[in-house]
Design a protein around this motif. Structure first.
Motif, PDB file in Angstrom:
ATOM      1  N   SER A 156       0.822  -1.200   0.000  1.00 23.32           N
ATOM      2  CA  SER A 156       0.000   0.000   0.000  1.00 23.32           C
ATOM      3  C   SER A 156       0.859   1.255   0.000  1.00 23.32           C
ATOM      4  CB  SER A 156      -0.915  -0.048   1.225  1.00 23.32           C
ATOM      5  OG  SER A 156      -1.234   1.233   1.653  1.00 23.32           O
ATOM      6  N   THR A 157       1.826   1.304   0.913  1.00 19.73           N
ATOM      7  CA  THR A 157       2.564   2.553   1.091  1.00 19.73           C
ATOM      8  C   THR A 157       3.464   2.854  -0.101  1.00 19.73           C
ATOM      9  OG1 THR A 157       3.919   3.816   2.612  1.00 19.73           O
ATOM     10  CG2 THR A 157       4.503   1.539   2.362  1.00 19.73           C
ATOM     11  N   THR A 158       4.037   1.818  -0.714  1.00 19.18           N
ATOM     12  CA  THR A 158       4.937   2.073  -1.840  1.00 19.18           C
ATOM     13  C   THR A 158       4.184   2.743  -2.981  1.00 19.18           C
ATOM     14  OG1 THR A 158       6.098   0.091  -1.213  1.00 19.18           O
ATOM     15  CG2 THR A 158       6.621   0.998  -3.342  1.00 19.18           C
ATOM     16  N   TRP A 159       3.034   2.196  -3.322  1.00 26.93           N
ATOM     17  CA  TRP A 159       2.278   2.760  -4.441  1.00 26.93           C
ATOM     18  C   TRP A 159       1.729   4.138  -4.107  1.00 26.93           C
ATOM     19  CZ3 TRP A 159      -0.560  -2.513  -5.594  1.00 26.93           C
ATOM     20  CH2 TRP A 159       0.323  -3.331  -6.312  1.00 26.93           C
ATOM     21  N   THR A 160       1.253   4.295  -2.866  1.00 28.62           N
ATOM     22  CA  THR A 160       0.683   5.587  -2.488  1.00 28.62           C
ATOM     23  C   THR A 160       1.736   6.690  -2.513  1.00 28.62           C
ATOM     24  OG1 THR A 160      -0.803   4.399  -1.036  1.00 28.62           O
ATOM     25  CG2 THR A 160      -0.663   6.763  -0.738  1.00 28.62           C
ATOM     26  N   VAL A 161       2.885   6.397  -1.904  1.00 28.97           N
ATOM     27  CA  VAL A 161       3.930   7.418  -1.842  1.00 28.97           C
ATOM     28  C   VAL A 161       4.387   7.789  -3.249  1.00 28.97           C
ATOM     29  CG1 VAL A 161       6.325   7.769  -1.200  1.00 28.97           C
ATOM     30  CG2 VAL A 161       4.726   6.916   0.470  1.00 28.97           C
ATOM     31  N   ALA A 162       4.525   6.773  -4.104  1.00 24.92           N
ATOM     32  CA  ALA A 162       4.926   7.050  -5.480  1.00 24.92           C
ATOM     33  C   ALA A 162       3.882   7.921  -6.158  1.00 24.92           C
ATOM     34  CB  ALA A 162       5.114   5.740  -6.234  1.00 24.92           C
ATOM     35  N   GLY A 163       2.604   7.600  -5.939  1.00 22.50           N
ATOM     36  CA  GLY A 163       1.532   8.404  -6.516  1.00 22.50           C
ATOM     37  C   GLY A 163       1.592   9.839  -6.031  1.00 22.50           C
ATOM     38  N   LEU A 164       1.892  10.012  -4.738  1.00 20.62           N
ATOM     39  CA  LEU A 164       1.945  11.370  -4.190  1.00 20.62           C
ATOM     40  C   LEU A 164       3.089  12.179  -4.793  1.00 20.62           C
ATOM     41  CD1 LEU A 164       1.032  10.868  -0.435  1.00 20.62           C
ATOM     42  CD2 LEU A 164      -0.176  12.249  -2.100  1.00 20.62           C
ATOM     43  N   PHE A 165       4.215  11.517  -5.085  1.00 22.87           N
ATOM     44  CA  PHE A 165       5.310  12.223  -5.761  1.00 22.87           C
ATOM     45  C   PHE A 165       4.826  12.757  -7.111  1.00 22.87           C
ATOM     46  CE2 PHE A 165       8.693  10.078  -3.135  1.00 22.87           C
ATOM     47  CZ  PHE A 165       9.297  11.241  -2.744  1.00 22.87           C
ATOM     48  N   LEU A 166       4.047  11.924  -7.818  1.00 21.87           N
ATOM     49  CA  LEU A 166       3.546  12.348  -9.130  1.00 21.87           C
ATOM     50  C   LEU A 166       2.542  13.492  -8.970  1.00 21.87           C
ATOM     51  CD1 LEU A 166       3.155   8.941 -10.991  1.00 21.87           C
ATOM     52  CD2 LEU A 166       5.127  10.427 -10.793  1.00 21.87           C
ATOM     53  N   VAL A 167       1.671  13.407  -7.930  1.00 24.36           N
ATOM     54  CA  VAL A 167       0.720  14.493  -7.692  1.00 24.36           C
ATOM     55  C   VAL A 167       1.478  15.794  -7.417  1.00 24.36           C
ATOM     56  CG1 VAL A 167      -1.061  15.351  -6.155  1.00 24.36           C
ATOM     57  CG2 VAL A 167      -1.084  12.976  -6.833  1.00 24.36           C
ATOM     58  N   ALA A 168       2.535  15.705  -6.600  1.00 24.70           N
ATOM     59  CA  ALA A 168       3.312  16.908  -6.281  1.00 24.70           C
ATOM     60  C   ALA A 168       3.884  17.517  -7.555  1.00 24.70           C
ATOM     61  CB  ALA A 168       4.428  16.565  -5.301  1.00 24.70           C
ATOM     62  N   GLY A 203      -3.332   8.997 -11.692  1.00 30.49           N
ATOM     63  CA  GLY A 203      -4.612   8.458 -11.248  1.00 30.49           C
ATOM     64  C   GLY A 203      -4.516   6.984 -10.933  1.00 30.49           C
ATOM     65  N   ALA A 204      -3.790   6.244 -11.777  1.00 33.54           N
ATOM     66  CA  ALA A 204      -3.699   4.796 -11.566  1.00 33.54           C
ATOM     67  C   ALA A 204      -2.955   4.480 -10.281  1.00 33.54           C
ATOM     68  CB  ALA A 204      -2.994   4.150 -12.753  1.00 33.54           C
ATOM     69  N   LEU A 205      -1.830   5.155 -10.046  1.00 27.82           N
ATOM     70  CA  LEU A 205      -1.053   4.839  -8.839  1.00 27.82           C
ATOM     71  C   LEU A 205      -1.839   5.185  -7.579  1.00 27.82           C
ATOM     72  CD1 LEU A 205       2.702   5.697  -9.317  1.00 27.82           C
ATOM     73  CD2 LEU A 205       1.670   3.545  -8.716  1.00 27.82           C
ATOM     74  N   ILE A 206      -2.516   6.349  -7.612  1.00 24.86           N
ATOM     75  CA  ILE A 206      -3.321   6.734  -6.447  1.00 24.86           C
ATOM     76  C   ILE A 206      -4.510   5.776  -6.313  1.00 24.86           C
ATOM     77  CG2 ILE A 206      -4.822   8.547  -5.551  1.00 24.86           C
ATOM     78  CD1 ILE A 206      -2.039   9.386  -5.221  1.00 24.86           C
ATOM     79  N   GLY A 207      -5.100   5.423  -7.478  1.00 26.58           N
ATOM     80  CA  GLY A 207      -6.271   4.548  -7.456  1.00 26.58           C
ATOM     81  C   GLY A 207      -5.963   3.151  -6.962  1.00 26.58           C
ATOM     82  N   LEU A 208      -4.665   2.766  -7.021  1.00 34.31           N
ATOM     83  CA  LEU A 208      -4.313   1.424  -6.556  1.00 34.31           C
ATOM     84  C   LEU A 208      -4.649   1.247  -5.081  1.00 34.31           C
ATOM     85  CD1 LEU A 208      -0.969   0.682  -8.354  1.00 34.31           C
ATOM     86  CD2 LEU A 208      -3.058  -0.592  -8.510  1.00 34.31           C
ATOM     87  N   SER A 209      -4.691   2.367  -4.318  1.00 36.15           N
ATOM     88  CA  SER A 209      -5.037   2.211  -2.906  1.00 36.15           C
ATOM     89  C   SER A 209      -6.492   1.778  -2.766  1.00 36.15           C
ATOM     90  CB  SER A 209      -4.775   3.511  -2.151  1.00 36.15           C
ATOM     91  OG  SER A 209      -5.615   4.512  -2.620  1.00 36.15           O
ATOM     92  N   LEU A 210      -7.340   2.168  -3.729  1.00 37.27           N
ATOM     93  CA  LEU A 210      -8.716   1.672  -3.731  1.00 37.27           C
ATOM     94  C   LEU A 210      -8.752   0.201  -4.138  1.00 37.27           C
ATOM     95  CD1 LEU A 210     -10.345   4.732  -5.511  1.00 37.27           C
ATOM     96  CD2 LEU A 210     -10.628   4.105  -3.134  1.00 37.27           C
ATOM     97  N   VAL A 211      -7.918  -0.145  -5.135  1.00 34.39           N
ATOM     98  CA  VAL A 211      -7.885  -1.530  -5.608  1.00 34.39           C
ATOM     99  C   VAL A 211      -7.452  -2.460  -4.477  1.00 34.39           C
ATOM    100  CG1 VAL A 211      -6.801  -3.090  -7.265  1.00 34.39           C
ATOM    101  CG2 VAL A 211      -7.413  -0.787  -7.949  1.00 34.39           C
ATOM    102  N   ILE A 212      -6.450  -2.001  -3.693  1.00 27.88           N
ATOM    103  CA  ILE A 212      -5.973  -2.844  -2.592  1.00 27.88           C
ATOM    104  C   ILE A 212      -7.101  -3.103  -1.606  1.00 27.88           C
ATOM    105  CG2 ILE A 212      -4.371  -2.959  -0.650  1.00 27.88           C
ATOM    106  CD1 ILE A 212      -2.401  -1.409  -2.253  1.00 27.88           C
ATOM    107  N   VAL A 213      -7.930  -2.069  -1.359  1.00 28.67           N
ATOM    108  CA  VAL A 213      -9.053  -2.260  -0.442  1.00 28.67           C
ATOM    109  C   VAL A 213     -10.031  -3.270  -1.030  1.00 28.67           C
ATOM    110  CG1 VAL A 213     -10.979  -1.148   0.701  1.00 28.67           C
ATOM    111  CG2 VAL A 213      -8.825   0.024   0.510  1.00 28.67           C
ATOM    112  N   ALA A 214     -10.318  -3.121  -2.336  1.00 26.44           N
ATOM    113  CA  ALA A 214     -11.287  -4.016  -2.962  1.00 26.44           C
ATOM    114  C   ALA A 214     -10.813  -5.467  -2.901  1.00 26.44           C
ATOM    115  CB  ALA A 214     -11.523  -3.595  -4.406  1.00 26.44           C
ATOM    116  N   PHE A 215      -9.504  -5.681  -3.066  1.00 28.44           N
ATOM    117  CA  PHE A 215      -8.966  -7.049  -3.048  1.00 28.44           C
ATOM    118  C   PHE A 215      -8.219  -7.336  -1.750  1.00 28.44           C
ATOM    119  CE2 PHE A 215      -9.473  -6.072  -7.527  1.00 28.44           C
ATOM    120  CZ  PHE A 215     -10.176  -7.177  -7.953  1.00 28.44           C
ATOM    121  N   ALA A 216      -8.638  -6.681  -0.674  1.00 27.68           N
ATOM    122  CA  ALA A 216      -7.901  -6.834   0.587  1.00 27.68           C
ATOM    123  C   ALA A 216      -7.868  -8.292   1.034  1.00 27.68           C
ATOM    124  CB  ALA A 216      -8.525  -5.971   1.668  1.00 27.68           C
ATOM    125  N   GLY A 217      -8.965  -9.022   0.816  1.00 31.40           N
ATOM    126  CA  GLY A 217      -9.020 -10.425   1.252  1.00 31.40           C
ATOM    127  C   GLY A 217      -7.955 -11.275   0.607  1.00 31.40           C
TER     128      GLY A 217
END
Lengths: 123, 505
Positions: free
Chosen positions: B336-348, B459-473
């Motif tokens: 989770s954190t790797t993708w989110t942080v990478a996404g945030l760098f792109l947002v910045a 969008g995809a990198l940030i959206g992956l945090s939603l995907v992780i929730v959807a496939f959390a199981g």
């Protein structure tokens, strides 16, 4: 032989560490080089020191371990490339900042206007 | 022997060599080929993930030299997870770089692919010296990438980064030498067997070597007190490079997981859990340090760079405790954190491109262009990074909190993690409200329009945090199985018995 070898490694490494802690890039580069010499010798000694041993079984009475020699060769090649890179980088630092201090430009600090340091901090 | 294992190394190698030879080819051709290589890499890692999911170990011995004499690649669940994580991240970072960040240096794509090759070797190797070589491959590519795009601002942090890592390499070699001089092997599985047979002086030598190795991995992972190089270097790198570097600290964490669970794990006799009692407090202090840093950050990129340090602390604390649930939780959070942080760098970077001369500094400025899209992306990323429900960071942190058994460790971890997360929220809300809401009248010149691939990649990198929730199981099941596999040392040691080609009968 062990004592001489150990003293040489120790002298190389300690002078390397001393130079590494200097504030100019040139001593830092020299320090890195000395450390890598020390490390290579150390790595070589990890296969035990022996004279007249060959790394092939059966060719002499005592054989020497070939693996540390291979490791040292790899380490030398990598260390050489990295040193070349760090030399180029230091030159670039010198050209960009007109100063070879490891933290960039230092000499002009007293007359540097306030605004500039503010801008640099926020970058 | 399984020949698929070499694919994630060969694909970026060949792609990178191709790029090196076609520096003067039209940029569209180079981009297509480079992106094709990354897609191919992603496909191959997914194949490996599916293969590794059956829970067995697969081996590739270079030159058919049987371990422990030759160098081997080993695929297990952990390696496959890291490979897929890196490949997904690399694909989106690469897509983002095609928006213009790859111009200005003909070898950008080549360096990018060589960096991926180094990362993949590090994740797959079963040999300590080969791990050193992998580190050097990924580091020398990262030196080039860090400098990419020029600008005098990058010279000084780059110099610090290079010198620190060279010292790290020297320490790595010394520790490898110490371990080899006693055990006579560098194969990880063989080392795990040999350390049980040591006694007396030899034991002390390996202990010293193991602790020095921990220092090297802590430097790569940016653990306090070896983390101060990171914020400056990451904040000044080009955005896609910074995004890819989000995985660089994870290499250190991976190496700690691999080496310290296998060689110095619970069953290692006198060397059991070497250094782990040091790691736990250091991880918590690192977390605190990261939070303090992010509160004081003056630009969005610096803020995200400190988030990298926060996640290192959060990850290493449960790993240091070493329970199976803790490792599983850490792996979930890692993803989770790797993708989110990478996404945030792109947002910045998107923020910086739409605000004129204010760039990504946390100051009031005229209203930026494309504010709605960017602010929503930032909101999702910040919520996922700070660990608020309903996004993946929350579940990761919840799993970590759940995994500690009660005792003083629990009190420390709970209080530091929860208070730290609270202050992280403050840091993000302060940054977000100043950058997005507090605007002043003024004119900013029309910026370059946001390209479709920039939007898609971010969008995809940030959206992956939603995907992780959807496939959390399913993901959690996989990390549970990974943690169980990591704790079962005996199974890893069986790779020493794998028959070579020509021996299978």
């Amino acid at each position: 032989m062990e004592l001489v070898f150990a003293l040489v490694i120790g002298a190389l490494t300690s002078s390397g560490v001393y130079l590494l802690l200097r504030a100019r890039t040139f001593p830092v580069v020299v320090g890195l080089t000395l450390i890598s010499y020390g490390v290579n010798l150390f790595l070589f000694s990890s296969g035990r020191l022996a004279t007249g041993g060959q790394p092939i079984l059966g060719s002499t009475e005592s054989y020497s371990d070939p693996l540390p020699q291979a490791l040292v060769l790899t380490a030398i090649v990598i260390g050489f490339a990295m040193t070349a890179f760090v030399v180029v980088l230091s030159l670039r630092n010198l050209a960009d900042n007109e100063d070879d201090h490891v933290d960039g430009r230092q000499g002009e600090r007293p007359e540097k206007p306030e605004q500039k340091s503010e801008e640099e901090r926020s970058q | 022997m399984n020949h698929w294992l070499i694919a994630p190394i060969l694909i970026p190698l060949l792609g990178g060599v191709l790029q090196a030879f076609m520096g003067y080819a039209p940029i569209s051709l180079r981009r297509t080929l480079a992106l094709g290589t990354t897609v191919l890499l992603l496909v191959s890692t997914i194949v490996l993930l599916v293969m590794a999911d059956d829970g067995s170990y697969r081996l590739y011995a270079f030159g058919n030299w049987e371990p422990p004499f030759g160098i081997v690649l080993v695929l297990d669940r952990l390696a496959a997870l890291m490979l897929v994580m890196t490949a997904v991240l690399a694909l989106f970072a690469h897509l983002f770089s095609i928006g213009g960040a790859d111009e200005g240096n003909r070898q950008f794509h080549g360096l990018f692919l060589f960096q991926l090759m180094g990362l993949n070797i590090a994740f797959m190797t079963g040999d300590l010296f080969n791990l050193f070589v992998a580190f050097e491959v990924l580091l020398i590519a990262s030196y080039g990438l860090l400098m990419h795009g020029g600008g005098t601002a990058r010279t000084v942090p780059g110099l610090h980064y290079v010198v620190l890592n060279l010292v790290g390499s020297a320490v790595f070699l010394i520790s490898v030498g110490m371990i080899y001089s006693v055990t006579g092997t560098l194969n990880m599985a063989d080392l795990a067997v040999r350390v049980l047979l040591l006694s007396g002086e030899e034991l002390e030598l390996v202990k010293a070597g193991g602790m020095m190795l921990l220092v090297v991995f802590a430097l790569k992972a940016a653990l306090l007190p070896l983390c101060f190089w990171l914020p400056k270097a990451y904040a000044r790198a080009t955005a896609p490079v910074a995004a890819l570097f989000a995985v660089m600290t994870k290499v250190g964490i991976y190496a700690i997981l691999r080496v310290y669970l296998l060689i110095f794990g619970d069953d290692a006799g006198a060397l059991a859990n070497l250094g782990m009692d040091w790691l736990f407090p250091l991880a918590l202090i690192t977390l605190t340090m990261g939070v303090v840093g992010s509160l004081g950050a003056q630009s969005l990129k610096t803020l995200v760079a400190w988030q990298v340090i926060i996640s290192v602390g959060t990850l290493l604390a449960p790993i240091a405790l070493g329970s199976e649930e803790g490792i599983s939780a850490a792996l979930f959070y890692l993803l989770s954190t790797t993708w989110t942080v990478a996404g945030l760098f792109l947002v910045a970077e998107l923020v910086a491109s739409q605000r004129g001369s204010a760039l990504d500094k946390i100051v009031t400025a005229p209203r930026m262009r494309n504010r709605t899209l960017i602010s929503v992306l930032f909101l999702i990323g910040a919520v996922a990074a700070a660990g608020l429900p309903p996004l993946s960071g929350f579940f990761g942190k919840l799993l970590i909190l759940n995994s500690v058994t009660s005792g003083p460790e629990m009190a420390w971890l709970w209080s530091v993690l929860i208070i730290g997360s609270f202050f992280t929220i403050i840091a993000y809300s302060r940054a977000g409200s100043i950058v997005f809401w507090r605007t002043v009248d003024g004119h900013i010149e029309e910026p370059k329009p946001l390209g479709g691939n920039l939007r898609a990649a971010t969008g995809a990198l940030i959206g992956l945090s939603l995907v992780i929730v959807a496939f959390a199981g399913p993901i959690n099941e996989y990390t549970d199985a990974t943690a169980a596999q990591l704790q079962n040392r005996a199974a890893y040691l069986e790779i020493l018995q794998t028959p070579m080609v020509g021996e299978e009968n």
